[in-house]
Enzyme design. Structure first.
Site, PDB file in Angstrom:
ATOM      1  N   GLU A 183      -8.348  -5.321  11.862  1.00 13.46           N
ATOM      2  CA  GLU A 183      -7.587  -4.544  10.869  1.00 13.46           C
ATOM      3  C   GLU A 183      -7.556  -3.064  11.239  1.00 13.46           C
ATOM      4  O   GLU A 183      -6.531  -2.398  11.110  1.00 13.46           O
ATOM      5  CB  GLU A 183      -8.229  -4.655   9.486  1.00 13.46           C
ATOM      6  CG  GLU A 183      -8.124  -5.999   8.825  1.00 13.46           C
ATOM      7  CD  GLU A 183      -8.811  -5.962   7.476  1.00 13.46           C
ATOM      8  OE1 GLU A 183      -8.084  -5.813   6.472  1.00 13.46           O
ATOM      9  OE2 GLU A 183     -10.051  -6.059   7.426  1.00 13.46           O
TER      10      GLU A 183
ATOM     11  N   TYR B 243       1.687  20.724  -5.152  1.00  9.35           N
ATOM     12  CA  TYR B 243       1.828  19.286  -4.847  1.00  9.35           C
ATOM     13  C   TYR B 243       1.787  19.029  -3.344  1.00  9.35           C
ATOM     14  O   TYR B 243       1.280  18.007  -2.889  1.00  9.35           O
ATOM     15  CB  TYR B 243       3.153  18.721  -5.355  1.00  9.35           C
ATOM     16  CG  TYR B 243       3.546  18.981  -6.771  1.00  9.35           C
ATOM     17  CD1 TYR B 243       2.672  19.519  -7.716  1.00  9.35           C
ATOM     18  CD2 TYR B 243       4.823  18.667  -7.194  1.00  9.35           C
ATOM     19  CE1 TYR B 243       3.072  19.737  -9.028  1.00  9.35           C
ATOM     20  CE2 TYR B 243       5.227  18.880  -8.501  1.00  9.35           C
ATOM     21  CZ  TYR B 243       4.349  19.423  -9.405  1.00  9.35           C
ATOM     22  OH  TYR B 243       4.751  19.640 -10.694  1.00  9.35           O
TER      23      TYR B 243
ATOM     24  N   LEU C 132     -11.750   0.629   1.147  1.00  8.02           N
ATOM     25  CA  LEU C 132     -10.813   1.440   0.377  1.00  8.02           C
ATOM     26  C   LEU C 132     -11.561   2.393  -0.556  1.00  8.02           C
ATOM     27  O   LEU C 132     -11.139   3.535  -0.768  1.00  8.02           O
ATOM     28  CB  LEU C 132      -9.886   0.543  -0.443  1.00  8.02           C
ATOM     29  CG  LEU C 132      -8.973  -0.418   0.322  1.00  8.02           C
ATOM     30  CD1 LEU C 132      -8.132  -1.225  -0.656  1.00  8.02           C
ATOM     31  CD2 LEU C 132      -8.106   0.330   1.305  1.00  8.02           C
ATOM     32  N   GLU C 133     -12.678   1.925  -1.091  1.00  5.15           N
ATOM     33  CA  GLU C 133     -13.477   2.747  -1.988  1.00  5.15           C
ATOM     34  C   GLU C 133     -13.910   4.047  -1.301  1.00  5.15           C
ATOM     35  O   GLU C 133     -13.914   5.120  -1.919  1.00  5.15           O
ATOM     36  CB  GLU C 133     -14.725   1.976  -2.459  1.00  5.15           C
ATOM     37  CG  GLU C 133     -14.432   0.766  -3.305  1.00  5.15           C
ATOM     38  CD  GLU C 133     -14.170  -0.531  -2.525  1.00  5.15           C
ATOM     39  OE1 GLU C 133     -14.282  -1.605  -3.143  1.00  5.15           O
ATOM     40  OE2 GLU C 133     -13.830  -0.482  -1.323  1.00  5.15           O
TER      41      GLU C 133
ATOM     42  N   LYS D  55      -3.938  -1.686  -0.443  1.00  2.43           N
ATOM     43  CA  LYS D  55      -3.621  -2.218   0.884  1.00  2.43           C
ATOM     44  C   LYS D  55      -2.570  -3.300   0.680  1.00  2.43           C
ATOM     45  O   LYS D  55      -2.780  -4.254  -0.088  1.00  2.43           O
ATOM     46  CB  LYS D  55      -4.860  -2.819   1.543  1.00  2.43           C
ATOM     47  CG  LYS D  55      -4.568  -3.490   2.884  1.00  2.43           C
ATOM     48  CD  LYS D  55      -5.794  -4.160   3.454  1.00  2.43           C
ATOM     49  CE  LYS D  55      -6.414  -3.204   4.421  1.00  2.43           C
ATOM     50  NZ  LYS D  55      -7.544  -3.824   5.146  1.00  2.43           N
TER      51      LYS D  55
END
Length: 121
Positions: A23, A55, A73-74, A101
């Site tokens: 991955e 922004y 991801l955390e 994801k």
């Protein structure tokens, strides 16, 4: 104005995050939704960029952190939150991030796997 938010929604990145080495080598598409609690009263009155959170800078922070490969991801979401608080300091009351994801390799049809992290000052 008691409660105000700036949202950056459905930012899309190609990145190299994942538990499996394949991955991280191959990469995948991710989306990021960001909700930042800020005071917008001054900006609403003044129409001046200096009175609000930029922004463009927020987007660049997300983009930079998404480019750093991670297993979880955390971990990526926490790095983004930390970088936003480092950049914008007391302008932010809280940050909520949803990191997804797309088409994760879970052995079945799953549109996306997501985490939501919220941090308040």
């Amino acid at each position: 104005m008691k409660t105000s938010y700036i949202l950056l929604e459905e930012m899309r990145f190609f990145a190299h995050h994942g538990v499996f080495e394949e991955e991280r080598q191959t990469g995948n598409y991710f989306t990021v939704d960001l909700k930042m609690k800020v005071s917008l009263a001054s900006a609403a009155e003044s129409d001046n960029l200096i009175d609000t959170l930029n922004y463009g800078i927020a987007y660049e922070i997300v983009k930079k952190e998404m480019a750093v490969p991670s297993k979880l991801l955390e971990h990526v979401a926490k790095r983004i939150i930390d970088a936003l608080f480092d950049e914008f300091g007391r302008q932010l009351s809280s940050v909520e991030i949803k990191l997804s994801k797309l088409n994760p390799p879970l052995g079945g049809q799953v549109a996306k796997a997501s985490v939501i992290l919220v941090q308040e000052r």
